[in-house]
Design an enzyme around this catalytic site. Structure first.
Site, mmCIF file in Angstrom:
data_model
loop_
_atom_site.group_PDB
_atom_site.id
_atom_site.type_symbol
_atom_site.label_atom_id
_atom_site.label_comp_id
_atom_site.label_asym_id
_atom_site.label_seq_id
_atom_site.Cartn_x
_atom_site.Cartn_y
_atom_site.Cartn_z
ATOM 1 C CG HIS A 1 -2.235 0.694 1.008
ATOM 2 N ND1 HIS A 1 -2.412 1.708 0.083
ATOM 3 C CD2 HIS A 1 -3.452 0.525 1.593
ATOM 4 C CE1 HIS A 1 -3.665 2.128 0.120
ATOM 5 N NE2 HIS A 1 -4.314 1.429 1.020
ATOM 6 C CG ASP B 1 -12.195 -10.932 -21.219
ATOM 7 O OD1 ASP B 1 -11.570 -11.977 -20.947
ATOM 8 O OD2 ASP B 1 -12.931 -10.824 -22.208
#
Length: 452
Positions: free
Chosen positions: A168, A395
């Site tokens: 992070h 995808d």
């Protein structure tokens, strides 16, 4: 207990080491550094097995490795490590990203007996989800020796789960999904020539505001500090559930909140939904009427920065956490519109000048946000992520995802992670709460009226 078989763990590096394409070092900003004691970001997406994926799982895994390597050519800082530099002149330390091409971790695993339906279950089985991610219970400061990025591809009985753990300090949610979107497009196309925009690494927007590198007035050992409660132990007392809010019901909440406040659209859909959850969890916790309740959430700063907005493609953390507080009785008696307006006011009041001043103040007196798994912090909520992230466009070459789930990192009683829903305009909230709180919410007709 679900068994996860780790088939292989490998290091994936960029395919090119052209020094002209890489910066040797990227400095971390106060937005990054204040999260140094947090866990890695852990998000993953679920797919059905298609005819293509069933033909050869080995080739699928190799395809994902190859496309990840190409993606790291573009997102090369994610293949680096953190480096701590000692500043002898003032006895401070500075932390930066060393772009050394050390590589990301790639884990290939298989889940014994786990089906797609198990992951789609709104009552998320933690013992399953926890093991779909690698680098569990790793803190951001450990990026000096551990990979900044780890991807785990887990074969299910009838599906595939791709989970990523990302430091992070290097990225926020916007950067995380930018990376994920790019990896998916490269996997789908088989080429690095893609439509996704390139990440932006420059910190020039801080020129004239603060100096980099930031000098931290404590040692690395002080940053590590006291041992932190392990997520596996802490989560044993909590339960997670996904609340799905359809587009039509969200619109009703927004209309209700604005009508109560005499406005037409000042209160957004997300603000109305957050207020709905804030009130419901407060009711379910059976707090004392005079108990203070706190809602903390992250506000993105890319569009708020001036004189020029930060590019959406900026790779780094560009968020600030803000708090909205109220008295329990006040929150529950004043209605949805009042609660939503408190959230709206806090978001609207954050000016570019305040964002700049926050950076300057932090540099002058650095403080680290402690890991949130503190059982003494009660009556609070924390919301991260965003329903605007492109989750369902990922995808990889065998269709759109079925669902998104997060790992165990930084889970606490009151963590509400927001995602776009699978249907356009819908929103999911992944709630991590005490089991009795969740059960009371499920029995709350007013709350459940908005849930699918």
């Amino acid at each position: 207990m679900t068994q996860i078989l780790h088939i292989s763990t490998t290091t994936v590096r960029p395919t090119t080491q052209d020094d002209q394409l890489t910066a040797p070092k990227i400095e971390l900003t106060p937005w990054d550094l204040r999260l140094i004691q947090f866990d890695y970001i852990q998000k993953g997406i679920l797919f059905h097995k298609s005819a293509e994926t069933e033909d050869s799982n080995v080739s699928l895994v190799q395809r994902l490795k190859d496309s990840l390597s190409l993606t790291l050519n573009i997102f090369y800082p994610l293949a680096g490590r953190l480096v701590v530099s000692e500043n002898a002149e003032d006895s401070t330390v500075s932390i930066s990203i060393k772009c050394n091409g050390a590589g990301a971790e790639f884990v290939h695993a298989a889940a014994d007996g786990v089906k797609v339906a198990d992951i789609l279950n709104p009552y998320i089985p933690d013992h399953v989800i926890f093991n779909l991610f690698s680098l569990n219970e790793v803190r951001n400061y450990e990026g000096v020796s551990k990979p900044l990025l780890s991807a785990q591809v887990t074969e299910l009985l009838d599906g595939i789960f791709i989970g990523c753990s990302l430091n992070h300090l290097v990225a926020d949610g916007t950067s995380f999904w930018h990376f994920f979107n790019t990896w998916a497009e490269i996997s789908r196309s088989g080429s690095h020539k893609i439509l996704q925009p390139r990440p932006v690494f420059g910190r020039q927007f801080l020129d004239g505001v603060i100096d980099l590198p930031v000098h931290l007035p404590f040692s690395y050992s002080e940053i590590i500090g006291e041992p932190i409660i392990k997520s596996s132990s802490f989560n044993a007392f909590l339960q997670r559930v996904v609340f799905h809010f359809p587009k039509e019901k969200i619109a009703k909440l927004k209309a209700k909140a604005n009508a109560e406040m005499g406005t037409t659209s000042n209160i957004s859909s997300l603000q109305a939904l957050m207020a709905h959850l804030w009130q419901a969890t407060t009711r379910a916790r059976h707090l004392q009427p005079d108990q203070q309740v706190n809602y903390r959430f992250a506000i993105g700063l890319r569009q708020r920065w001036e004189p020029e907005t930060l590019p959406k493609e900026y790779l780094g953390t560009a968020i600030i956490g803000v708090n909205v507080t109220a008295i329990a009785s006040e929150l529950l008696q004043n209605g949805l519109g009042w609660a939503a307006s408190q959230i709206n006011k806090k978001i609207s009041s954050l000016t570019p000048e305040q964002a700049r001043n926050d950076l300057v103040d932090w540099v002058n007196k650095p403080t680290l946000i402690p890991n949130m798994r503190n059982p003494t912090l009660l009556a609070r909520l924390l919301t991260g992520s965003s329903p605007r992230f492109n989750v369902y466009g990922n995808d990889f070459g065998w269709g759109r995802p079925l669902a998104v789930r997060s790992g165990a990192g930084d889970k606490m009683d009151g963590k509400l992670t927001v995602f776009p829903g699978a249907e356009e305009g819908s929103i999911d909230f992944e709630a991590c709460l005490l089991p009795e709180t969740i059960q009371t919410m499920m029995d709350d007709a007013e709350f459940m009226e908005a849930v699918a």
